[in-house]
Design a protein around this motif. Structure first.
Motif, PDB file in Angstrom:
ATOM      1  N   GLU A 119       0.900  -1.092   0.064  1.00 57.55           N
ATOM      2  CA  GLU A 119      -0.046  -0.080   0.005  1.00 57.55           C
ATOM      3  C   GLU A 119       0.945   1.407  -0.019  1.00 57.55           C
ATOM      4  O   GLU A 119       1.393   1.570   1.018  1.00 57.55           O
ATOM      5  N   SER A 120       0.915   1.757  -1.182  1.00 52.72           N
ATOM      6  CA  SER A 120       1.934   3.147  -1.428  1.00 52.72           C
ATOM      7  C   SER A 120       1.161   4.194  -0.767  1.00 52.72           C
ATOM      8  O   SER A 120       1.945   5.184  -0.401  1.00 52.72           O
ATOM      9  N   GLY A 121       0.050   4.086  -0.647  1.00 62.05           N
ATOM     10  CA  GLY A 121      -0.614   5.689   0.030  1.00 62.05           C
ATOM     11  C   GLY A 121      -1.100   6.416  -1.197  1.00 62.05           C
ATOM     12  O   GLY A 121      -1.596   7.649  -1.027  1.00 62.05           O
ATOM     13  N   GLU A 150       1.806   0.709  -8.332  1.00 67.90           N
ATOM     14  CA  GLU A 150       2.403   0.270  -9.647  1.00 67.90           C
ATOM     15  C   GLU A 150       3.894   0.689  -9.776  1.00 67.90           C
ATOM     16  O   GLU A 150       4.735   0.318 -10.094  1.00 67.90           O
ATOM     17  N   ILE A 151       4.028   2.046  -9.245  1.00 71.07           N
ATOM     18  CA  ILE A 151       5.537   2.628  -9.263  1.00 71.07           C
ATOM     19  C   ILE A 151       6.286   1.865  -8.268  1.00 71.07           C
ATOM     20  O   ILE A 151       7.387   1.454  -8.581  1.00 71.07           O
ATOM     21  N   ALA A 152       5.759   1.498  -7.101  1.00 70.30           N
ATOM     22  CA  ALA A 152       6.541   0.707  -6.285  1.00 70.30           C
ATOM     23  C   ALA A 152       6.762  -0.734  -6.667  1.00 70.30           C
ATOM     24  O   ALA A 152       8.010  -1.294  -6.798  1.00 70.30           O
ATOM     25  N   GLU A 153       6.012  -1.319  -7.666  1.00 70.59           N
ATOM     26  CA  GLU A 153       6.140  -2.674  -8.356  1.00 70.59           C
ATOM     27  C   GLU A 153       7.009  -2.515  -9.254  1.00 70.59           C
ATOM     28  O   GLU A 153       7.962  -3.379  -9.531  1.00 70.59           O
ATOM     29  N   PRO A 198       6.966   6.709  -4.912  1.00 68.66           N
ATOM     30  CA  PRO A 198       5.931   6.645  -5.380  1.00 68.66           C
ATOM     31  C   PRO A 198       5.435   8.223  -5.064  1.00 68.66           C
ATOM     32  O   PRO A 198       4.826   8.911  -6.036  1.00 68.66           O
ATOM     33  N   ASP A 199       5.691   8.787  -4.161  1.00 70.24           N
ATOM     34  CA  ASP A 199       5.363  10.245  -3.690  1.00 70.24           C
ATOM     35  C   ASP A 199       5.923  11.287  -4.686  1.00 70.24           C
ATOM     36  O   ASP A 199       4.994  11.956  -5.045  1.00 70.24           O
ATOM     37  N   PHE A 200       7.182  11.087  -4.858  1.00 70.46           N
ATOM     38  CA  PHE A 200       7.699  11.850  -6.249  1.00 70.46           C
ATOM     39  C   PHE A 200       7.364  11.633  -7.521  1.00 70.46           C
ATOM     40  O   PHE A 200       7.209  12.547  -8.630  1.00 70.46           O
ATOM     41  N   ALA A 249       2.555   7.323   4.554  1.00 69.99           N
ATOM     42  CA  ALA A 249       3.154   6.730   5.776  1.00 69.99           C
ATOM     43  C   ALA A 249       4.419   5.768   5.295  1.00 69.99           C
ATOM     44  O   ALA A 249       5.091   5.407   5.896  1.00 69.99           O
ATOM     45  N   ASN A 250       3.851   5.332   3.832  1.00 75.89           N
ATOM     46  CA  ASN A 250       4.914   4.106   3.432  1.00 75.89           C
ATOM     47  C   ASN A 250       6.037   4.640   3.158  1.00 75.89           C
ATOM     48  O   ASN A 250       7.363   4.361   3.479  1.00 75.89           O
TER      49      ASN A 250
END
Lengths: 430, 449
Positions: free
Chosen positions: A230-232, A239-242, B444-446, B408-409
């Motif tokens: 869960e990237s938030g 998908e970016i995290a993956e 992911p945030d950026f 948070a992640n």
């Protein structure tokens, strides 16, 4: 500088521009990492080795000819007078054609393919097209890539992607399908599995060299964005995290395939890299290599000209592929070319041709039953349809059905959404 | 009054991000005021002088112009002007590899810059009669003795109506109507020119109307006279703009209402944009989580964060370069094809994603030597404060990259990492402040817009 025609890569429009209805199953990925977390630094970076191939696992290499290949100047209808009449400046004279049989002859720049044909390893399917006619690069290529004859799909997927979905651990394996390009074409998009797009060079690429503990720690951390699932930031954040996780995995595995010398020609370079990737036995089942520039509205030419140069690239690229391909994998490798449509029989005033209908699919391999299949469309004016175009005799999905059933040992009806008659150009699966 | 988060979101989408102080100022005034500020006061831009430097090759000018534009995006006080110019560059996509003269690309680019917020019909008319487009879609080969359909087809399919809103017969007529709209290739740079001997003055049928159609009349017919096609075009452009600014899955009701705003304003782009930026859905979760930063936005955000430009300042100080953006999938002045760039998943293929990681990786020593983040991260780590200083260092670094409310992640992943990194034995603790750049720009945030 070689001109890249705007029209030749229109299929990018189809690439990966899909809504995320089918997130990868992060939970499964996380479970896989769990067991490795105990290992120190070097642990999980290369952990996801794809199942390696055995001698009976089929490999498929697709050559995507973007822009609409002029099949009539690739496999010329030798005996049809209308061919020469409709193309006064760009027809390939009979004397220059490399005779395949009494009816058709190859472009003179396809000498290497001709040699393979003479050895019984090349099949040409004539009169292949989709119905109804669509002269748009985009919708036509989308149609070819989806290869779907059933009802409306919830999310567009491609015929190879749907097949890859059936493979072991399809959710997590990034290298079952590979495209040597920046973006993933629709035929490589499944519900669960999608192709990895690999670059042509990895010179100073991120993640290839892993020398110091802090670099390795940083790479591991990059993968960790996906660990919680869960990237938030919603589906795209996930998908970016993956993608980070896949990047860390892939960048650590492919380096051996990039070692050594490569041909100068762009397409031959890609084809040689494709062969190296197969030789590295990374578990790759299907690879796509793209050759653009086929939208020859102007200066297409005949024996010489833009299309002749493309034919030369195609021929050289296939030669480069087989030169690099290890004999260990040769028997289990099948090459197949495709393009979104053929071109109009009548040349235009700029020594070019406009969007057409029927084309030719070419297959090459040790287990191909060499020959000429399908039917040759007539170029006589009375026989033309849809604004002066060729009749189609073979639905392109019949070719897919044949490859799926006889090469990939899959059920074509469920993968194509409909039952299609197969053709007999494959002797046996490896 | 809007929340600071809403202002931050608006300026990431309508521009390239905003500093915290200005965000706070703008959250003290009504949203309408801020939106009007964004929409108003477009500035004229001077043509860069290197474009007329005869000692340079075209590829050199193209390289310089790419850098010039990226610097403008990062530095302009009118960010929406550049953001919209980028949209039109993708909509009327034209590749310099075929045009072969970046001076013509500049003409087109500056048309987007000066008219991109005006009337859509006029924009299409003007764009069609520039040498860049005439060359790009082969209208220079469109002759009455042999019409070339390339431009006519895309005018209908991509630029105005959308696919399948016309017949093949309409394409053929439109091609005939556009015959003779050509270039004067004896000029340098080439200019648009009408060749009456090549134009088909005959009567022809377009969408059921028999007339002696001429190219520009086709545009006026589609976007003015025929209210049905005008509405179709209004929807097509509204949908595309919504996707560009708000995300990939537009709610149909929103598209319905906005396209009527656009239609009723006689296709005035500014009126449409105002309506977009004032829609509550634009600030909703779906929109906020709806877009991955494209490579241009991502690079420009890094330029803004680091204050490092693209153009070589000439004094030996650092600058980035745009090499590598083609591998990321977005090379300015070289869109992949006439359909332009797509979004989201389009950027997340292994190659493109890898190219971003490699681009910033190759600047790690530059950033290290520039002492970027040294005081925000390394000095904090080296100072007092127990475990809380790890969190502070991460917060500082994130804020530097415009992330004021991290997830948070991301916060937890980075805090865990920086502690391990700092507590690792030996010299490695000194590496935290450059690895953190890699980890943040790929987070992911950026990566989300």
């Amino acid at each position: 500088m070689t001109t890249t025609f705007n029209q030749d890569t229109n299929t990018d429009r189809l690439r990966m521009n899909l809504d995320l209805g089918r997130r990868r199953f992060l939970q499964l990925g996380a479970a896989g990492v769990g067991g490795l977390a105990l290992n120190p630094l070097l642990s999980n970076l290369n952990a996801f080795a794809a199942p390696q191939l055995g001698p009976h696992d089929p490999i498929l290499v697709l050559i995507e000819m973007d822009g609409g290949n002029d099949a009539l100047n690739m496999l010329c209808p030798t005996t049809q007078s209308a061919y020469y009449e409709k193309r006064p400046t760009i027809a390939i004279p009979e004397a220059s054609q490399l005779a395949i049989n009494t009816e058709v002859g190859l472009h003179p720049n396809l000498a290497n393919i001709k040699k393979r044909y003479d050895n019984g390893k090349v099949a040409f399917i004539r009169g292949v097209g989709s119905n109804p006619t669509d002269f748009s690069h985009f919708t036509s290529m989308a149609n070819w890539m989806q290869g779907w004859g059933g009802g409306q799909l919830a999310y567009p997927t491609g015929w190879i992607g749907r097949w890859a979905d059936s493979l072991y651990n399809a959710q997590n394996e990034a290298l079952y399908q590979v495209v040597i390009d920046q973006s993933v074409p629709l035929h490589h998009v499944g519900d669960k599995n999608q192709a990895a797009g690999l670059p042509l060079w990895i010179g100073s690429a991120f993640g290839v060299e892993r020398d110091t503990p802090d670099e390795i720690r940083m790479l591991r951390t990059l993968s960790k964005y996906a660990a919680s699932g869960e990237s938030g930031r919603g589906d795209w954040g996930n998908e970016i995290a993956e993608s980070n996780k896949a990047l860390v995995r892939v960048s650590g595995k492919v380096q051996p395939a990039y070692a050594g010398e490569f041909p100068d020609d762009y397409f031959a370079h890609q084809m040689a890299l494709a062969a190296n990737l197969i030789n590295a036995n990374l578990g790759i089942r299907v690879l796509t290599v793209r050759l653009g520039g086929f939208d020859t509205h102007t200066n297409q030419g005949g024996i010489v000209g833009d299309h002749a140069n493309l034919m030369k690239s195609l021929d050289d690229g296939i030669k480069a592929f087989f030169t690099k391909l290890s004999l260990n994998y040769r028997r289990q490798t099948l090459l197949m070319s495709f393009s979104e449509f053929g071109r109009r029989p009548e040349e235009n005033s700029d020594r070019g041709t406009d969007h057409g209908t029927a084309g030719v699919v070419m297959l090459i391999g040790d287990l191909v039953r060499g020959g000429v299949y399908g039917s040759q469309p007539s170029l006589a004016s009375a026989d033309l349809v849809d604004y002066g175009n060729l009749k189609r005799y073979v639905d392109f999905r019949r070719v897919y059905a044949s490859v799926l059933k006889k090469w990939l040992r899959a059920d074509p009806t469920s993968l194509l959404g409909r039952s299609y008659d197969t053709l007999d150009f494959i002797k046996a699966a490896p | 009054m809007p929340t600071a988060d809403a202002i931050s979101h608006l300026f990431k989408r309508a521009g390239f991000g905003l500093d915290l102080e200005t965000i706070q100022q703008k959250s003290l005034q009504p949203l309408e005021t801020t939106v009007e500020e964004l929409l108003d006061d477009f500035v004229e831009v001077e043509k860069p002088t290197f474009l007329d430097d005869a000692s340079l090759e075209d590829w050199e000018r193209e390289y310089l112009l790419r850098h010039w534009w990226l610097d403008r995006m990062a530095g302009s006080t009118k960010p929406l002007q550049e953001k919209l110019t980028l949209f039109w560059h993708g909509h009327f996509a034209t590749e310099n590899s075929k045009v072969n003269d970046v001076r013509l690309m500049w003409d087109q680019n500056n048309l987007f810059r000066t008219s991109g917020m005006g009337n859509f019909r006029e924009l299409v008319q003007n764009m069609s009669l520039q040498a860049a487009m005439v060359l790009y879609l082969d209208n220079a080969y469109n002759h009455k003795s042999s019409p070339n359909e390339n431009f006519a087809r895309e005018l209908l399919e991509l630029f105005t109506l959308g696919v399948n809103q016309y017949s093949q017969a309409d394409v053929i007529t439109a091609a005939r109507a556009w015959t003779g709209h050509n270039i004067n290739d004896s000029m340098s740079p080439m200019t648009y020119e009408f060749h009456s001997t090549a134009h088909d003055f005959g009567t022809k049928e377009f969408m059921g109307e028999s007339r002696a159609w001429d190219g520009p009349q086709i545009i006026d017919y589609l976007l003015e006279e025929n209210l049905a096609t005008k509405m179709i075009a209004a929807r097509h452009i509204t949908r595309k703009l919504w996707v560009y600014f708000a995300g990939s899955t537009p709610p149909e009701a929103v598209i319905d209402e906005l396209s009527h705003v656009f239609f009723d304003s006689d296709l005035n782009i500014k009126d449409l944009l105002r309506a977009v930026f004032l829609r509550p859905e634009f600030y909703g979760r779906r929109s906020r989580n709806g877009l991955v930063r494209n490579p241009t936005e991502w690079v420009v955000a890094i330029m803004k964060a680091t204050h490092i430009p693209m153009t070589d300042p000439g004094d030996g100080s650092d600058h980035f370069h745009a090499w590598g953006m083609d591998e990321m999938g977005m090379e300015l002045f070289q869109p992949p094809n006439v359909a332009g760039w797509k979004n989201n998943a389009y950027w997340l293929g292994t190659t493109q994603h890898w190219a971003r990681a490699s681009w910033i990786w190759n600047y790690r020593w530059t950033l290290h030597e520039a002492n970027f983040l040294f005081s925000d991260v390394q000095e904090v780590l080296d100072g007092p404060g127990g475990d809380a200083r790890y969190e502070l260092a991460v917060d500082n670094a994130l804020a530097k990259f415009g992330i004021y409310t991290p997830t948070a992640n991301t916060k937890s992943v980075l805090t865990t990492w920086i502690k391990k990194q700092y507590e690792a034995p030996g010299e490695w603790r000194q590496r935290a402040w450059y690895h953190v750049t890699q980890l943040i720009t790929m987070s992911p945030d950026f990566m989300m817009a």
